[in-house]
Design a protein around this motif. Structure first.
Motif, PDB file in Angstrom:
ATOM      1  N   GLN A 264       0.845  -1.181   0.000  1.00 18.35           N
ATOM      2  CA  GLN A 264       0.000   0.000   0.000  1.00 18.35           C
ATOM      3  C   GLN A 264       0.889   1.242   0.000  1.00 18.35           C
ATOM      4  OE1 GLN A 264      -3.460  -0.211  -0.200  1.00 18.35           O
ATOM      5  NE2 GLN A 264      -2.931  -2.379  -0.506  1.00 18.35           N
ATOM      6  N   GLY A 265       0.448   2.290  -0.642  1.00 16.99           N
ATOM      7  CA  GLY A 265       1.222   3.519  -0.652  1.00 16.99           C
ATOM      8  C   GLY A 265       1.638   3.889  -2.051  1.00 16.99           C
ATOM      9  N   GLY A 266       2.677   4.693  -2.165  1.00 19.20           N
ATOM     10  CA  GLY A 266       3.103   5.222  -3.442  1.00 19.20           C
ATOM     11  C   GLY A 266       3.924   4.254  -4.256  1.00 19.20           C
ATOM     12  N   PHE A 267       4.479   4.788  -5.351  1.00 22.26           N
ATOM     13  CA  PHE A 267       5.177   3.976  -6.337  1.00 22.26           C
ATOM     14  C   PHE A 267       6.415   3.298  -5.756  1.00 22.26           C
ATOM     15  CE2 PHE A 267       7.968   3.622 -10.174  1.00 22.26           C
ATOM     16  CZ  PHE A 267       7.171   2.753 -10.885  1.00 22.26           C
ATOM     17  N   PHE A 268       7.054   3.938  -4.769  1.00 21.94           N
ATOM     18  CA  PHE A 268       8.282   3.384  -4.207  1.00 21.94           C
ATOM     19  C   PHE A 268       8.049   2.709  -2.847  1.00 21.94           C
ATOM     20  CE2 PHE A 268       9.594   6.992  -6.902  1.00 21.94           C
ATOM     21  CZ  PHE A 268      10.363   6.300  -7.816  1.00 21.94           C
ATOM     22  N   SER A 269       6.805   2.344  -2.586  1.00 21.30           N
ATOM     23  CA  SER A 269       6.511   1.722  -1.292  1.00 21.30           C
ATOM     24  C   SER A 269       7.144   0.339  -1.164  1.00 21.30           C
ATOM     25  CB  SER A 269       4.998   1.629  -1.074  1.00 21.30           C
ATOM     26  OG  SER A 269       4.374   0.941  -2.146  1.00 21.30           O
ATOM     27  N   ASN A 270       7.483  -0.289  -2.289  1.00 20.55           N
ATOM     28  CA  ASN A 270       8.131  -1.603  -2.198  1.00 20.55           C
ATOM     29  C   ASN A 270       9.499  -1.485  -1.527  1.00 20.55           C
ATOM     30  OD1 ASN A 270       9.264  -0.249  -4.460  1.00 20.55           O
ATOM     31  ND2 ASN A 270       9.784  -2.176  -5.456  1.00 20.55           N
ATOM     32  N   THR A 271      10.311  -0.502  -1.963  1.00 21.18           N
ATOM     33  CA  THR A 271      11.605  -0.307  -1.320  1.00 21.18           C
ATOM     34  C   THR A 271      11.458   0.376   0.030  1.00 21.18           C
ATOM     35  OG1 THR A 271      11.872   1.711  -2.654  1.00 21.18           O
ATOM     36  CG2 THR A 271      12.969  -0.295  -3.438  1.00 21.18           C
ATOM     37  N   GLY A 272      10.360   1.119   0.218  1.00 29.63           N
ATOM     38  CA  GLY A 272      10.090   1.690   1.535  1.00 29.63           C
ATOM     39  C   GLY A 272       9.893   0.608   2.577  1.00 29.63           C
ATOM     40  N   GLU A 273       9.152  -0.428   2.229  1.00 27.46           N
ATOM     41  CA  GLU A 273       8.943  -1.540   3.154  1.00 27.46           C
ATOM     42  C   GLU A 273      10.207  -2.388   3.290  1.00 27.46           C
ATOM     43  OE1 GLU A 273       5.360  -3.751   2.682  1.00 27.46           O
ATOM     44  OE2 GLU A 273       4.090  -1.975   2.946  1.00 27.46           O
ATOM     45  N   PHE A 274      10.993  -2.457   2.230  1.00 28.62           N
ATOM     46  CA  PHE A 274      12.286  -3.143   2.322  1.00 28.62           C
ATOM     47  C   PHE A 274      13.154  -2.480   3.385  1.00 28.62           C
ATOM     48  CE2 PHE A 274      16.762  -3.451   1.045  1.00 28.62           C
ATOM     49  CZ  PHE A 274      16.924  -4.822   0.945  1.00 28.62           C
ATOM     50  N   LEU A 276      12.323  -1.196   6.067  1.00 20.43           N
ATOM     51  CA  LEU A 276      11.839  -1.525   7.409  1.00 20.43           C
ATOM     52  C   LEU A 276      11.922  -3.022   7.699  1.00 20.43           C
ATOM     53  CD1 LEU A 276       8.717   0.831   7.487  1.00 20.43           C
ATOM     54  CD2 LEU A 276      11.009   1.265   8.410  1.00 20.43           C
ATOM     55  N   GLY A 277      12.535  -3.778   6.789  1.00 16.64           N
ATOM     56  CA  GLY A 277      12.681  -5.217   7.000  1.00 16.64           C
ATOM     57  C   GLY A 277      11.391  -5.977   6.831  1.00 16.64           C
ATOM     58  N   LEU A 278      10.483  -5.451   5.992  1.00 18.11           N
ATOM     59  CA  LEU A 278       9.179  -6.080   5.814  1.00 18.11           C
ATOM     60  C   LEU A 278       9.120  -7.009   4.606  1.00 18.11           C
ATOM     61  CD1 LEU A 278       6.929  -3.004   6.679  1.00 18.11           C
ATOM     62  CD2 LEU A 278       7.191  -5.096   8.044  1.00 18.11           C
ATOM     63  N   ASN A 279      10.187  -7.065   3.818  1.00 19.78           N
ATOM     64  CA  ASN A 279      10.269  -8.018   2.716  1.00 19.78           C
ATOM     65  C   ASN A 279      11.733  -8.361   2.478  1.00 19.78           C
ATOM     66  OD1 ASN A 279      11.342  -5.990   0.783  1.00 19.78           O
ATOM     67  ND2 ASN A 279       9.268  -5.153   0.839  1.00 19.78           N
ATOM     68  N   PRO A 280      11.992  -9.489   1.822  1.00 20.25           N
ATOM     69  CA  PRO A 280      13.390  -9.928   1.653  1.00 20.25           C
ATOM     70  C   PRO A 280      14.117  -9.253   0.514  1.00 20.25           C
ATOM     71  CG  PRO A 280      11.914 -11.570   0.753  1.00 20.25           C
ATOM     72  CD  PRO A 280      11.041 -10.523   1.398  1.00 20.25           C
ATOM     73  N   PHE A 281      13.377  -8.804  -0.488  1.00 18.41           N
ATOM     74  CA  PHE A 281      13.998  -8.115  -1.621  1.00 18.41           C
ATOM     75  C   PHE A 281      12.946  -7.298  -2.355  1.00 18.41           C
ATOM     76  CE2 PHE A 281      14.280 -12.858  -2.574  1.00 18.41           C
ATOM     77  CZ  PHE A 281      12.960 -13.003  -2.958  1.00 18.41           C
ATOM     78  N   ALA A 282      13.421  -6.227  -2.992  1.00 21.25           N
ATOM     79  CA  ALA A 282      12.541  -5.350  -3.753  1.00 21.25           C
ATOM     80  C   ALA A 282      13.341  -4.763  -4.907  1.00 21.25           C
ATOM     81  CB  ALA A 282      11.992  -4.237  -2.864  1.00 21.25           C
TER      82      ALA A 282
END
Length: 451
Positions: A264-274, A276-282
């Motif tokens: 959820q969020g903007g276009f770069f939210s994938n690396t934003g969550e990265f 915070l340690g919320l995904n293994p890779f982005a």
């Protein structure tokens, strides 16, 4: 730096045999003192600071008293909107920083852009033999679209090389019993699906692969599966070739199995969550390091991560590569020379190149720059170093999108295709065929507009 660029050249046109067709230019061989030129750009943060330093150095050191005045629009749409207004009013800057080749093609067609070949090769103002020798010509060639009426002219000067890379949390790879970043698609799936067993520093569960629904991300999967995007013989986009379909079926199944998600969020939210340690890779741009590391530092997290390539089938390791640049707009003949001299200084002065590389984190096209980058910078920016190692390995192909004025529109079609086969649950073959048809309609319209 050994590398290979695939620059897709449309079959509708070819370079003139024996060399490049350069636009005729009125280039004086003497320059008046005290010329002022304007440079519109969108730099922010460390990039802005680096450019400020380079401009100050040039203003103080050039023998003609040339003054570069910046108009800073910051990140966002401000620069593009103001360029459009300036073209309408005729009140043009001398240099603009939003110079991807598709933008430059549009400005050329608007009659405001000055191709750079005549300046690069000029006996008084051009690159010396030694200066030309350290410029990676394959990088420049990306900004030489072969389509008529561009005819292989150099429309923009690169500021550096960036690519769509995979940012990988190495601690998570270790937790998942992987020896480094995933090298193939089986390991990628293993990590993406196994991530749900991990816990983020916040105590929240870790998700799988964070999708950023962009054309470049889907291109990365297709190319690393051994597929292709554009059929040069047919002079057409092709998203339905066997390996392209296999790649899309892979990403569709990954999403259907709950191993990937759209944050959820903007276009770069994938690396934003990265961050915070919320995904293994982005996936994201190789120059996005500061935007990933800053939230890590602010949260006080200890995350070891690298930038690397996407996983690949054997022999198909490919990076979708971008060559952002600056473009010269038409001024007086003397202003044009002064503008070129600033570009040349930025491109060839060793100190300017070091400052820019360390501030902006674009990989340099000046082959002498890598040796000048400080050990302190490399130690503090392991992601820059890891990506530089990938480029230097000679084992990866650098690919750039077909160059025509509507490249971005085709990218939007592919981004929609990516969403359709994941979130939308559409049949891959049907969605790919529809996107292929839409992309070729756009391309054909672009060719008609050039006639």
């Amino acid at each position: 730096m050994k590398k290979q660029f695939i620059v897709l050249v449309m079959l509708a046109a070819a370079l003139v045999a024996g060399g490049i067709v350069a636009a005729q230019a009125d280039i004086p061989e003497e320059l008046s003192e005290g010329i002022t030129i304007t440079y519109w750009n969108e730099w922010a943060g460390s990039q802005e600071a680096g450019m400020d330093e380079i401009v100050a150095m040039f203003n103080e050191s050039n023998e003609f008293g040339i003054t570069v005045e910046q108009n800073k629009f910051g990140a966002g749409p401000g620069l593009s909107e103001n360029i459009s207004n300036a073209i309408t009013t005729g009140e043009l800057p001398n240099l603009v920083g939003d110079g991807f080749v598709n933008n430059a093609q549009g400005w050329f067609l608007d009659g405001v852009l000055v191709p750079l070949d005549a300046y690069v090769e000029h006996p008084v103002w051009g690159l010396t033999e030694d200066e030309a020798a350290v410029i990676d010509q394959s990088s420049l060639n990306i900004n030489r679209p072969a389509l008529s009426p561009f005819d292989g002219q150099l429309l923009a000067w690169p500021i550096g090389i960036s690519s769509n890379v995979l940012s990988v949390n190495m601690g998570m790879m270790e937790e998942l019993s992987l020896d480094g970043a995933p090298a193939d698609f089986n390991q990628f799936r293993e990590a993406a699906c196994g991530a749900s067993e991990l816990t983020a520093p916040s105590g929240d569960p870790v998700n799988g692969f964070a999708i950023r629904p962009s054309g470049d991300e889907l291109f990365s999967f297709i190319l690393n599966f051994g597929g292709f995007i554009f059929d040069e013989e047919a002079n057409a986009y092709n998203f339905t070739n066997e390996n392209a379909i296999a790649a899309m079926e892979y990403v569709a199944q990954l999403y259907a199995d709950g191993c990937s998600y759209v944050p959820q969020g903007g276009f770069f939210s994938n690396t934003g969550e990265f961050s915070l340690g919320l995904n293994p890779f982005a996936a994201g741009s190789s120059v996005g390091v500061p935007f990933i590391q800053a939230p890590i530092d602010e949260a006080g997290l200890d995350i070891t991560w690298i930038n690397t390539t996407f996983p690949a089938t054997e022999g198909n390791s490919t990076l979708v590569t971008f060559l952002r640049g600056v473009a010269m707009f038409q001024g007086t003949p003397e202003e044009n020379v002064a503008t070129w001299l600033f570009i040349k200084y930025w491109a060839t002065d060793a100190e300017a190149q070091q400052i820019w590389t360390e501030a902006a984190q674009y990989q340099p096209y000046n082959t002498a720059t890598a040796a000048a980058v400080s050990d302190e910078f490399l130690a503090g920016n392991p992601q820059f170093a890891s990506f530089a190692d990938v480029l230097a390995s000679g084992e990866v192909t650098l690919w750039s999108s077909p160059a025509h004025p509507r490249t971005r529109d085709v990218g939007n079609v592919v981004a929609e295709l990516y969403t359709n086969i994941t979130v939308g649950g559409m049949d891959v073959a049907e969605a790919a065929a529809a996107a292929e048809e839409a992309a070729n309609e756009i391309y054909e319209e672009a060719l008609e507009d050039l006639e």
